[in-house]
Scaffold this motif. Structure first.
Motif, PDB file in Angstrom:
ATOM      1  N   GLU A  83       0.900  -1.230   0.047  1.00 34.30           N
ATOM      2  CA  GLU A  83       0.302   0.116   0.108  1.00 34.30           C
ATOM      3  C   GLU A  83       0.488   1.218  -0.037  1.00 34.30           C
ATOM      4  N   MET A  84       2.034   1.214   0.570  1.00 37.88           N
ATOM      5  CA  MET A  84       2.820   2.352   1.039  1.00 37.88           C
ATOM      6  C   MET A  84       3.713   2.642  -0.422  1.00 37.88           C
ATOM      7  N   LYS A  85       3.991   1.228  -1.256  1.00 37.04           N
ATOM      8  CA  LYS A  85       4.735   1.684  -2.289  1.00 37.04           C
ATOM      9  C   LYS A  85       3.872   2.549  -3.365  1.00 37.04           C
ATOM     10  N   ILE A  86       2.504   2.326  -3.275  1.00 43.20           N
ATOM     11  CA  ILE A  86       1.862   3.208  -4.228  1.00 43.20           C
ATOM     12  C   ILE A  86       2.024   4.667  -3.807  1.00 43.20           C
ATOM     13  N   LEU A  87       2.345   4.688  -2.576  1.00 41.66           N
ATOM     14  CA  LEU A  87       2.468   6.513  -2.541  1.00 41.66           C
ATOM     15  C   LEU A  87       3.850   6.935  -2.413  1.00 41.66           C
ATOM     16  N   GLY A  88       4.661   5.817  -3.044  1.00 39.89           N
ATOM     17  CA  GLY A  88       6.230   6.300  -3.088  1.00 39.89           C
ATOM     18  C   GLY A  88       7.145   5.536  -2.408  1.00 39.89           C
ATOM     19  N   TYR A  89       7.007   4.655  -1.475  1.00 43.31           N
ATOM     20  CA  TYR A  89       7.858   4.217  -0.400  1.00 43.31           C
ATOM     21  C   TYR A  89       8.700   3.456  -1.370  1.00 43.31           C
ATOM     22  N   ARG A  90      10.197   3.519  -0.866  1.00 43.47           N
ATOM     23  CA  ARG A  90      11.290   2.780  -1.612  1.00 43.47           C
ATOM     24  C   ARG A  90      12.059   2.233  -0.369  1.00 43.47           C
ATOM     25  N   VAL A  91      12.423   1.195  -0.215  1.00 46.68           N
ATOM     26  CA  VAL A  91      13.114   0.314   0.932  1.00 46.68           C
ATOM     27  C   VAL A  91      14.617   1.172   0.703  1.00 46.68           C
ATOM     28  N   GLU A  92      15.007   1.787   1.596  1.00 48.08           N
ATOM     29  CA  GLU A  92      16.196   2.515   1.601  1.00 48.08           C
ATOM     30  C   GLU A  92      17.483   1.709   2.071  1.00 48.08           C
ATOM     31  N   THR A  93      17.892   0.714   1.000  1.00 46.58           N
ATOM     32  CA  THR A  93      18.924   0.032   1.449  1.00 46.58           C
ATOM     33  C   THR A  93      20.477   0.424   2.103  1.00 46.58           C
ATOM     34  N   GLU A  94      20.419   1.842   1.855  1.00 53.85           N
ATOM     35  CA  GLU A  94      21.756   2.115   2.411  1.00 53.85           C
ATOM     36  C   GLU A  94      21.681   2.243   3.786  1.00 53.85           C
ATOM     37  N   HIS A  95      20.753   1.804   4.340  1.00 52.43           N
ATOM     38  CA  HIS A  95      20.635   2.101   5.858  1.00 52.43           C
ATOM     39  C   HIS A  95      20.950   0.605   6.509  1.00 52.43           C
ATOM     40  N   ASP A  96      21.286  -0.115   5.668  1.00 51.50           N
ATOM     41  CA  ASP A  96      21.614  -1.778   6.153  1.00 51.50           C
ATOM     42  C   ASP A  96      23.054  -1.812   5.866  1.00 51.50           C
ATOM     43  N   PHE A  97      23.906  -2.209   6.951  1.00 52.02           N
ATOM     44  CA  PHE A  97      25.339  -2.328   6.531  1.00 52.02           C
ATOM     45  C   PHE A  97      25.902  -3.948   6.750  1.00 52.02           C
ATOM     46  N   HIS A  98      25.085  -4.832   6.392  1.00 56.41           N
ATOM     47  CA  HIS A  98      25.388  -6.170   6.440  1.00 56.41           C
ATOM     48  C   HIS A  98      26.075  -6.443   4.857  1.00 56.41           C
ATOM     49  N   ASP A  99      27.096  -7.195   4.982  1.00 56.67           N
ATOM     50  CA  ASP A  99      27.702  -7.469   3.825  1.00 56.67           C
ATOM     51  C   ASP A  99      26.935  -8.485   2.737  1.00 56.67           C
ATOM     52  N   VAL A 100      26.021  -8.172   2.403  1.00 52.85           N
ATOM     53  CA  VAL A 100      25.183  -8.928   1.633  1.00 52.85           C
ATOM     54  C   VAL A 100      24.357  -8.211   0.479  1.00 52.85           C
ATOM     55  N   GLU A 101      23.776  -9.138  -0.443  1.00 48.39           N
ATOM     56  CA  GLU A 101      23.535  -8.377  -1.826  1.00 48.39           C
ATOM     57  C   GLU A 101      22.044  -7.495  -1.265  1.00 48.39           C
ATOM     58  N   ASP A 102      21.749  -6.833  -2.222  1.00 48.23           N
ATOM     59  CA  ASP A 102      20.587  -5.895  -2.080  1.00 48.23           C
ATOM     60  C   ASP A 102      19.255  -6.391  -1.790  1.00 48.23           C
ATOM     61  N   SER A 103      18.774  -7.652  -2.359  1.00 51.61           N
ATOM     62  CA  SER A 103      17.780  -8.185  -2.100  1.00 51.61           C
ATOM     63  C   SER A 103      17.534  -8.728  -0.579  1.00 51.61           C
ATOM     64  N   ARG A 104      18.673  -9.102  -0.105  1.00 52.24           N
ATOM     65  CA  ARG A 104      18.909  -9.651   1.064  1.00 52.24           C
ATOM     66  C   ARG A 104      18.627  -8.181   2.245  1.00 52.24           C
ATOM     67  N   LYS A 105      19.349  -7.501   1.759  1.00 50.70           N
ATOM     68  CA  LYS A 105      19.199  -6.111   2.770  1.00 50.70           C
ATOM     69  C   LYS A 105      17.759  -5.668   2.670  1.00 50.70           C
ATOM     70  N   GLN A 106      17.058  -5.764   1.558  1.00 55.16           N
ATOM     71  CA  GLN A 106      15.610  -5.351   1.566  1.00 55.16           C
ATOM     72  C   GLN A 106      14.867  -6.046   2.629  1.00 55.16           C
ATOM     73  N   GLN A 107      15.406  -7.349   2.531  1.00 55.33           N
ATOM     74  CA  GLN A 107      14.566  -8.303   3.536  1.00 55.33           C
ATOM     75  C   GLN A 107      14.855  -8.041   4.889  1.00 55.33           C
ATOM     76  N   LEU A 108      16.182  -7.801   5.252  1.00 55.05           N
ATOM     77  CA  LEU A 108      16.592  -7.256   6.570  1.00 55.05           C
ATOM     78  C   LEU A 108      16.021  -6.123   7.074  1.00 55.05           C
ATOM     79  N   LEU A 109      15.851  -5.108   6.181  1.00 58.01           N
ATOM     80  CA  LEU A 109      15.356  -3.801   6.650  1.00 58.01           C
ATOM     81  C   LEU A 109      13.929  -3.885   6.769  1.00 58.01           C
TER      82      LEU A 109
END
Length: 583
Positions: free
Chosen positions: A486-512
């Motif tokens: 619902e929030m993505k429709i309003l422009g929410y985007r997962v800000e992966t730069e706030h996760d610092f685990h040494d993993v790829e982006d999709s995993r970061k999205q999951q963690l966040l």
DNA sequence: CTAGGGTTAG
């Protein structure tokens, strides 16, 4: 020579009256009369004189009477020792005790409890243990005053286990004993234990007093437990201690502010008939935590209008209010005013607020120069806030300086390594990035894991990052997925730069996505009525992604969301946060 | 004639 009994008791009564009223001048006149009546060598009369001089603060005269008595009694020693203890003169009290023993005089439960009190004020652990030993040998350890003093002194020396042991073994306890134990728990940050003790006292129908109430309310503040805090407030109101004790009312203001309800804090504040400096300071600090700098500043003016002088606590609260909102000019003028107008020398906390606010608004070098010329060593929090500002405002050179100091003071703090790594990344210094990330990985092992909690009815639900153990966790994740869509429709985007685990982006999205505050929020949405504000407590600073998430969530769900992070409160309403994205 | 406890700061 007249030794008429009625005249003697009249003189004694007069002296006691002088003692009660701390009337040294009149007491001295009575003292002269004792010579006239030939009573100056009488032991009881001398004891009463010692007591009178002690109570009215003329210790030298008390000592003179004591030294000139032909026969000292136990009471003579106890009065003098007790008085030194009350004046915080532990050394004198202990020295007297040693002379007492040298002279072969026996001591009593009065002696021991006074001496323990003196040790409590000085946190003299060794002396306290020794006195405990003396008490056992002299079989006065079962006395209620001695036991209570032991509970108090052990707790003040951070020996909570010893305090508990004494408390549990006491045959007889009164309201003071119970409140000493509660205060002991609170002072050692064992808030849960304090609440459990309070419940135990209620079951045993122990009477409560203001001391007990102020400490239990502080325990609720420490736990950020609004529901328990309100329950205790209700009990306080019923017993009539509600608005007439500044200790209780200040604790209540603080409790409501720390539990996220600044409105209720203010309601308590306005209800106080005779506010003292602490009432004002506590309320100002409450507004500061909730990013309501204007109200904090208004109270700062108002307290002076009624004749109260701001002190170091007041200034740290107004300065922190300014720093939370980036009000650098206001902060500067307070910083100036404190010394010039109110004779309050700035301490580390005040400097720390100044460093913070200067850095936030981009005056990074000015912040650094303030650190350089202040009369203390800079603390980790100062270098930390400087480092954070260097990242935000892009100053690599100063960042290196700050980081160097910071890593010396806090080598294992993961957040520091993250900050520096980001700064290098922003400057495309990839070798340094790699080097800092190695240090980061080592420190991550020791990093405190993110945790959030939310109270539903009378139960606290805690969530870790990526929680799997909560009984309704499947439902929570599914509801969270819907919310994100619902929030993505309003422009929410997962800000992966706030996760610092040494993993790829999709995993970061999951963690966040599974940060603990998001889980707590979702559970709140599932459980709480649709008009109730959602209050979440968190053990770390809220991350940028969660902050954006909460803003949008407040808009999508039309809920008020209040998040307390390690530093302060965020009030999210209709897509905006009270901190104005400044935290 | 002698003894015990509480509130506010980054």
């Amino acid at each position: 020579m007249c030794k008429c009994n009625t005249q003697v008791s009249y003189l004694h009564a007069l002296l006691q009256l002088c003692a009660r009223n701390r009337a040294a001048i009149q007491g001295q006149a009575c003292h002269a009369q004792t010579f006239h009546f030939g009573l100056h060598q009488d032991t009881i009369t001398s004891n009463i004189l010692i007591n009178m001089y002690c109570k009215s603060g003329v210790m030298s005269s008390a000592r003179k009477v004591f030294d000139q008595m032909p026969e000292r009694s136990l009471v003579s020693w106890n009065s003098l020792i007790g008085s030194h203890a009350q004046n915080g003169e532990a050394q004198q009290a202990l020295t007297l005790f040693r002379s007492m023993q040298r002279e072969g005089s026996l001591f009593s439960e009065f002696t021991i409890s006074s001496l323990l009190c003196a040790c409590a004020a000085k946190c003299a652990v060794f002396e306290c243990k020794q006195l405990h030993g003396f008490a056992i040998k002299a079989a006065v350890d079962s006395n209620m005053f001695v036991g209570t003093a032991l509970v108090d002194v052990y707790a003040k020396c951070a020996l909570v286990k010893d305090a508990c042991l004494v408390f549990d073994n006491m045959k007889e306890r009164n309201v003071v004993t119970w409140s000493c134990m509660a205060v002991g728990y609170v002072q050692n940050e064992l808030f849960e234990d304090a609440l459990l003790l309070f419940r135990r006292a209620q079951i045993m129908e122990v009477e409560h007093d203001q001391f007990m109430f102020s400490s239990i309310v502080s325990a609720c503040a420490g736990l950020a437990a609004l529901i328990e805090g309100k329950q205790v407030h209700a009990i306080i109101s019923k017993t009539g201690f509600g608005s007439n004790n500044v200790f209780v009312t200040s604790s209540l203001i603080d409790m409501y502010a720390k539990c996220g309800s600044v409105e209720e804090a203010y309601a308590v504040f306005t209800g106080i008939k005779e506010k003292n400096i602490v009432s004002w300071n506590t309320m100002i600090s409450g507004f500061a935590k909730h990013a309501r700098a204007l109200e904090a500043m208004i109270l700062f003016e108002k307290m002076q209008q009624i004749g109260l002088h701001p002190n170091q606590f007041t200034y740290s609260s107004v300065l922190s209010a300014c720093s939370h909102m980036g009000l650098v000019d206001e902060a500067k003028s307070y910083f100036d005013l404190m010394r010039k107008e109110h004779n309050v020398p700035p301490n580390e906390i005040h400097y720390s607020c100044m460093v913070d606010v200067l850095g936030r608004v981009g005056k990074v070098s000015e912040a650094y120069h303030l650190i350089k010329r202040m009369p203390f060593d800079a603390t980790a929090s100062m270098w930390g806030s400087l480092l954070a500002c260097c990242r935000f405002h892009g100053n690599l050179e100063l960042a290196k300086v700050a980081a160097k100091h910071l890593f010396e003071l806090e080598p294992d703090n993961a957040g520091n390594h993250i900050l520096l790594s980001n700064i290098y990344a922003a400057n495309k210094k990839w070798e340094e990035v790699a080097r800092t990330r190695t240090l980061l990985k080592e420190s991550m092992v020791k990093k405190e894991r993110g945790k959030s909690w939310i109270a539903i009815k009378d139960k606290v639900h805690a969530f870790m990052v990526g929680e799997i153990n909560h009984p309704r966790i499947a439902e929570i994740y599914s509801k969270l997925d819907n919310l994100v869509e619902e929030m993505k429709i309003l422009g929410y985007r997962v800000e992966t730069e706030h996760d610092f685990h040494d993993v790829e982006d999709s995993r970061k999205q999951q963690l966040l996505k599974h940060h603990s505050e998001k889980l707590a929020l979702t559970f709140g949405l599932l459980c709480l009525p649709s008009n109730a504000p959602i209050r979440i407590m968190k053990n770390l600073r809220i991350c940028g992604d969660c902050h954006s998430f909460m803003k949008l969530a407040s808009r999508v769900t039309q809920r008020e969301i209040i998040v307390r992070d390690i530093n302060r409160f965020h009030h999210f309403r209709n897509g905006f946060c009270s901190c104005a994205d400044f935290w």
